[in-house]
Design a protein around this motif. Structure first.
Motif, PDB file in Angstrom:
ATOM      1  N   GLU A   4       1.910  -9.628  -2.651  1.00  0.00           N
ATOM      2  CA  GLU A   4       1.978  -8.239  -2.192  1.00  0.00           C
ATOM      3  C   GLU A   4       1.477  -7.261  -3.243  1.00  0.00           C
ATOM      4  O   GLU A   4       1.246  -6.085  -2.943  1.00  0.00           O
ATOM      5  N   TYR A   5       1.291  -7.729  -4.476  1.00  0.00           N
ATOM      6  CA  TYR A   5       0.779  -6.859  -5.536  1.00  0.00           C
ATOM      7  C   TYR A   5      -0.737  -6.969  -5.702  1.00  0.00           C
ATOM      8  O   TYR A   5      -1.307  -6.310  -6.575  1.00  0.00           O
ATOM      9  N   VAL A   6      -1.383  -7.805  -4.910  1.00  0.00           N
ATOM     10  CA  VAL A   6      -2.844  -7.856  -4.924  1.00  0.00           C
ATOM     11  C   VAL A   6      -3.345  -6.705  -4.061  1.00  0.00           C
ATOM     12  O   VAL A   6      -3.139  -6.700  -2.847  1.00  0.00           O
ATOM     13  N   PRO A   7      -3.991  -5.702  -4.644  1.00  0.00           N
ATOM     14  CA  PRO A   7      -4.384  -4.515  -3.867  1.00  0.00           C
ATOM     15  C   PRO A   7      -5.343  -4.867  -2.738  1.00  0.00           C
ATOM     16  O   PRO A   7      -6.098  -5.843  -2.818  1.00  0.00           O
ATOM     17  N   GLY A   8      -5.334  -4.044  -1.705  1.00  0.00           N
ATOM     18  CA  GLY A   8      -6.155  -4.317  -0.536  1.00  0.00           C
ATOM     19  C   GLY A   8      -7.439  -3.534  -0.463  1.00  0.00           C
ATOM     20  O   GLY A   8      -8.190  -3.673   0.500  1.00  0.00           O
ATOM     21  N   ARG A   9      -7.740  -2.710  -1.459  1.00  0.00           N
ATOM     22  CA  ARG A   9      -8.952  -1.892  -1.420  1.00  0.00           C
ATOM     23  C   ARG A   9     -10.086  -2.579  -2.173  1.00  0.00           C
ATOM     24  O   ARG A   9      -9.871  -3.210  -3.206  1.00  0.00           O
ATOM     25  N   ARG A  10     -11.272  -2.433  -1.666  1.00  0.00           N
ATOM     26  CA  ARG A  10     -12.454  -3.039  -2.276  1.00  0.00           C
ATOM     27  C   ARG A  10     -12.606  -2.557  -3.723  1.00  0.00           C
ATOM     28  O   ARG A  10     -12.513  -1.353  -4.009  1.00  0.00           O
ATOM     29  N   GLY A  11     -12.869  -3.490  -4.613  1.00  0.00           N
ATOM     30  CA  GLY A  11     -13.060  -3.168  -6.019  1.00  0.00           C
ATOM     31  C   GLY A  11     -11.788  -3.222  -6.832  1.00  0.00           C
ATOM     32  O   GLY A  11     -11.841  -3.307  -8.065  1.00  0.00           O
ATOM     33  N   GLN A  12     -10.628  -3.152  -6.177  1.00  0.00           N
ATOM     34  CA  GLN A  12      -9.368  -3.292  -6.881  1.00  0.00           C
ATOM     35  C   GLN A  12      -8.981  -4.771  -6.940  1.00  0.00           C
ATOM     36  O   GLN A  12      -9.479  -5.595  -6.183  1.00  0.00           O
ATOM     37  N   SER A  13      -8.072  -5.093  -7.847  1.00  0.00           N
ATOM     38  CA  SER A  13      -7.701  -6.487  -8.035  1.00  0.00           C
ATOM     39  C   SER A  13      -6.336  -6.582  -8.684  1.00  0.00           C
ATOM     40  O   SER A  13      -5.781  -5.581  -9.162  1.00  0.00           O
ATOM     41  N   LEU A  14      -5.809  -7.788  -8.711  1.00  0.00           N
ATOM     42  CA  LEU A  14      -4.665  -8.094  -9.555  1.00  0.00           C
ATOM     43  C   LEU A  14      -5.240  -8.695 -10.824  1.00  0.00           C
ATOM     44  O   LEU A  14      -5.681  -9.849 -10.848  1.00  0.00           O
ATOM     45  N   TYR A  15      -5.300  -7.882 -11.877  1.00  0.00           N
ATOM     46  CA  TYR A  15      -5.867  -8.332 -13.153  1.00  0.00           C
ATOM     47  C   TYR A  15      -4.835  -9.208 -13.857  1.00  0.00           C
ATOM     48  O   TYR A  15      -3.652  -8.864 -13.934  1.00  0.00           O
ATOM     49  N   LEU A  16      -5.278 -10.350 -14.372  1.00  0.00           N
ATOM     50  CA  LEU A  16      -4.392 -11.333 -14.991  1.00  0.00           C
ATOM     51  C   LEU A  16      -4.740 -11.476 -16.468  1.00  0.00           C
ATOM     52  O   LEU A  16      -5.923 -11.572 -16.836  1.00  0.00           O
ATOM     53  N   ARG A  17      -3.716 -11.534 -17.298  1.00  0.00           N
ATOM     54  CA  ARG A  17      -3.915 -11.611 -18.746  1.00  0.00           C
ATOM     55  C   ARG A  17      -3.152 -12.825 -19.316  1.00  0.00           C
ATOM     56  O   ARG A  17      -2.047 -12.710 -19.818  1.00  0.00           O
TER      57      ARG A  17
ATOM     58  N   GLN B  29       0.818  -1.202   0.000  1.00  0.00           N
ATOM     59  CA  GLN B  29       0.000   0.000   0.000  1.00  0.00           C
ATOM     60  C   GLN B  29       0.857   1.260   0.000  1.00  0.00           C
ATOM     61  O   GLN B  29       0.401   2.325  -0.439  1.00  0.00           O
ATOM     62  N   ASP B  30       2.083   1.174   0.506  1.00  0.00           N
ATOM     63  CA  ASP B  30       2.954   2.344   0.508  1.00  0.00           C
ATOM     64  C   ASP B  30       3.616   2.566  -0.838  1.00  0.00           C
ATOM     65  O   ASP B  30       4.247   3.593  -1.075  1.00  0.00           O
ATOM     66  N   VAL B  31       3.493   1.573  -1.744  1.00  0.00           N
ATOM     67  CA  VAL B  31       4.079   1.683  -3.078  1.00  0.00           C
ATOM     68  C   VAL B  31       2.998   1.873  -4.136  1.00  0.00           C
ATOM     69  O   VAL B  31       3.118   2.710  -5.024  1.00  0.00           O
ATOM     70  N   LEU B  32       1.925   1.070  -4.042  1.00  0.00           N
ATOM     71  CA  LEU B  32       0.853   1.187  -5.026  1.00  0.00           C
ATOM     72  C   LEU B  32       0.062   2.465  -4.776  1.00  0.00           C
ATOM     73  O   LEU B  32      -0.336   2.747  -3.643  1.00  0.00           O
ATOM     74  N   PRO B  33      -0.183   3.258  -5.802  1.00  0.00           N
ATOM     75  CA  PRO B  33      -0.977   4.474  -5.605  1.00  0.00           C
ATOM     76  C   PRO B  33      -2.419   4.122  -5.265  1.00  0.00           C
ATOM     77  O   PRO B  33      -2.904   3.030  -5.568  1.00  0.00           O
ATOM     78  N   GLU B  34      -3.123   5.063  -4.632  1.00  0.00           N
ATOM     79  CA  GLU B  34      -4.515   4.817  -4.264  1.00  0.00           C
ATOM     80  C   GLU B  34      -5.365   4.586  -5.502  1.00  0.00           C
ATOM     81  O   GLU B  34      -6.237   3.730  -5.527  1.00  0.00           O
ATOM     82  N   SER B  35      -5.115   5.366  -6.556  1.00  0.00           N
ATOM     83  CA  SER B  35      -5.806   5.175  -7.827  1.00  0.00           C
ATOM     84  C   SER B  35      -4.857   4.446  -8.766  1.00  0.00           C
ATOM     85  O   SER B  35      -3.786   4.957  -9.111  1.00  0.00           O
ATOM     86  N   LEU B  36      -5.236   3.234  -9.191  1.00  0.00           N
ATOM     87  CA  LEU B  36      -4.346   2.390  -9.978  1.00  0.00           C
ATOM     88  C   LEU B  36      -4.549   2.528 -11.481  1.00  0.00           C
ATOM     89  O   LEU B  36      -3.665   2.177 -12.259  1.00  0.00           O
ATOM     90  N   GLY B  37      -5.715   3.034 -11.890  1.00  0.00           N
ATOM     91  CA  GLY B  37      -6.023   2.964 -13.306  1.00  0.00           C
ATOM     92  C   GLY B  37      -6.251   1.517 -13.700  1.00  0.00           C
ATOM     93  O   GLY B  37      -6.392   0.628 -12.853  1.00  0.00           O
ATOM     94  N   PHE B  38      -6.267   1.265 -14.997  1.00  0.00           N
ATOM     95  CA  PHE B  38      -6.467  -0.107 -15.453  1.00  0.00           C
ATOM     96  C   PHE B  38      -5.366  -0.505 -16.421  1.00  0.00           C
ATOM     97  O   PHE B  38      -5.184   0.108 -17.465  1.00  0.00           O
ATOM     98  N   GLY B  39      -4.612  -1.531 -16.041  1.00  0.00           N
ATOM     99  CA  GLY B  39      -3.645  -2.135 -16.944  1.00  0.00           C
ATOM    100  C   GLY B  39      -2.424  -1.301 -17.252  1.00  0.00           C
ATOM    101  O   GLY B  39      -1.796  -1.508 -18.296  1.00  0.00           O
ATOM    102  N   THR B  40      -2.066  -0.397 -16.365  1.00  0.00           N
ATOM    103  CA  THR B  40      -0.908   0.462 -16.643  1.00  0.00           C
ATOM    104  C   THR B  40       0.277   0.183 -15.725  1.00  0.00           C
ATOM    105  O   THR B  40       1.377   0.660 -15.984  1.00  0.00           O
ATOM    106  N   ILE B  41       0.060  -0.572 -14.641  1.00  0.00           N
ATOM    107  CA  ILE B  41       1.135  -0.926 -13.712  1.00  0.00           C
ATOM    108  C   ILE B  41       1.367  -2.428 -13.834  1.00  0.00           C
ATOM    109  O   ILE B  41       0.450  -3.224 -13.596  1.00  0.00           O
ATOM    110  N   PHE B  42       2.573  -2.841 -14.225  1.00  0.00           N
ATOM    111  CA  PHE B  42       2.849  -4.254 -14.422  1.00  0.00           C
ATOM    112  C   PHE B  42       3.645  -4.824 -13.256  1.00  0.00           C
ATOM    113  O   PHE B  42       4.647  -4.246 -12.829  1.00  0.00           O
ATOM    114  N   ALA B  43       3.183  -5.954 -12.737  1.00  0.00           N
ATOM    115  CA  ALA B  43       3.907  -6.653 -11.679  1.00  0.00           C
ATOM    116  C   ALA B  43       5.204  -7.227 -12.249  1.00  0.00           C
ATOM    117  O   ALA B  43       5.313  -7.468 -13.461  1.00  0.00           O
TER     118      ALA B  43
END
Length: 358
Positions: A129-142, A15-29
């Motif tokens: 650790e890359y699975v976000p902890g806020r409701r509605g957010q996720s680790l999207y997998l492709r 949470q100290d690294v991931l921004p509060e607003s993640l957008g969609f598909g722009t941050i890659f693990a």
């Protein structure tokens, strides 16, 4: 599954690294899964650092579009079911089966469903650790499969690369969307690839989407190719229309993708019993006329990336602009679905596969 390099220890959610607003598909693990199909068989998947995948410019995927993918998610467990629980994969076996159907349609080898599921489980466990902890957010997998054979013959590849990319994300749409009734181009025709997740289906929508974005619209609403008279789907979502106490959605066909979220929403509505779910053709002109008359109507889309996205405005090239102000059903279904996906609700546990922290 082998690992290159060795896994490092994993801690709490970043949470100290991931921004509060993640957008969609722009941050890659930083980790991905890769597996190769060579000499008629699948090699063992490998967990490795994110980086380019070597491919020739003559590869079938680049020259002829022999490429399929899936979209699925891992959600943080917010129900605190057990200290060991990390996150949940939502309906991974359904995504595995759909990935196999897509591969068959494009003349590609099927990845065994158990291998598909094990690769996403191992990746999510390694990326806990890359699975976000806020409701509605996720680790999207492709998960993606591409033909890599290097030649220009017009026939299927004999070698393929399977990868799974992960990106911490918000839902694709976080606010009600504006949609455009597309009466010129078509998304899919009978007998084509509209009912599978072929990469070319999405590329074919880009020219339309770019034009719509400039006009303030988020998604085209595609009509059937034969008559341009009935609703089919959005580019990234299936379509639902609530009209009074009925919830309507177009019946599945060879031009409409069988959405996992679509099926989940229908099941939730059937559980509640307050709406009658019907799969039937939805004439576009009748729908627009009913909205214009002020009938009790909601329109919304459902999809893995978007979850549930209510429609605020419908427009077309004639200058028509129709506002829909009621989003209660869509909002309720979104919250019900997120309760299941985050492990808060105890219903439909069969949809969840728990992934512990590695």
């Amino acid at each position: 599954m082998s690992s290159e390099p060795a896994r490092r220890s994993r801690g709490a959610v970043l949470q100290d690294v991931l921004p509060e607003s993640l957008g969609f598909g722009t941050i890659f693990a930083p980790l991905v899964v890769t597996a190769w199909y060579r000499r008629g068989r699948w090699e063992d998947p490998v967990l490795c650092e994110l980086g380019p995948v070597a491919s020739s410019i003559g590869a079938k995927a680049l020259q002829y579009g022999q490429s399929v993918f899936e979209g699925m998610k891992a959600y943080r467990d917010l129900g605190e079911r057990s200290p060991e629980s990390g996150s949940f994969l939502f309906r991974p076996h359904d995504h595995a089966r759909r990935f196999a159907r897509s591969a068959r349609r494009l003349g590609m080898p099927e990845l065994p469903p158990e291998v598909f599921v094990s690769t996403v489980v191992d990746l999510v466990a390694a990326l806990d650790e890359y699975v976000p902890g806020r409701r509605g957010q996720s680790l999207y997998l492709r998960p993606t499969m591409v033909g890599t054979t290097e030649d220009l013959t017009v026939r299927p590849a004999t070698e393929f690369c399977y990868t799974v990319l992960a990106t911490p994300s918000d839902a694709l749409f976080t606010e009600p969307i504006n949609v455009w009734v597309e009466r010129g181009y078509s998304r899919a025709g009978a007998g084509g690839t509209g009912n599978v997740k072929a990469a070319g289906n999405y590329a074919a929508s880009f020219a339309v989407s770019e034009r719509l974005l400039e006009r303030g619209f988020h998604q085209p609403l595609w009509l059937d190719a034969a008559t341009r008279g009935t609703v089919e789907e959005f580019t990234a979502m299936n379509v639902f229309v609530r009209r009074g106490e009925q919830l309507l959605t177009p019946p599945l066909s060879d031009t409409i993708l069988a959405g996992v979220t679509r099926d989940s929403v229908m099941r939730l509505v059937e559980d509640a019993g307050d709406l009658q779910v019907r799969e039937e053709a939805i004439p576009i002109d009748g729908l627009l006329a009913a909205i214009e008359r002020g009938e009790d109507i909601e329109v919304f889309g459902t999809g893995t990336a978007a979850v549930v996205a209510p429609v605020a405005l419908v427009g077309d090239e004639s200058g028509l602009r129709l506002h829909l102000r009621g989003h209660e059903t869509a909002a309720r279904l979104r919250e019900q679905l997120l309760d299941v996906q985050h492990g808060v609700a105890t219903t439909h546990d069969e949809w969840l596969l728990s992934v512990g922290r590695s």
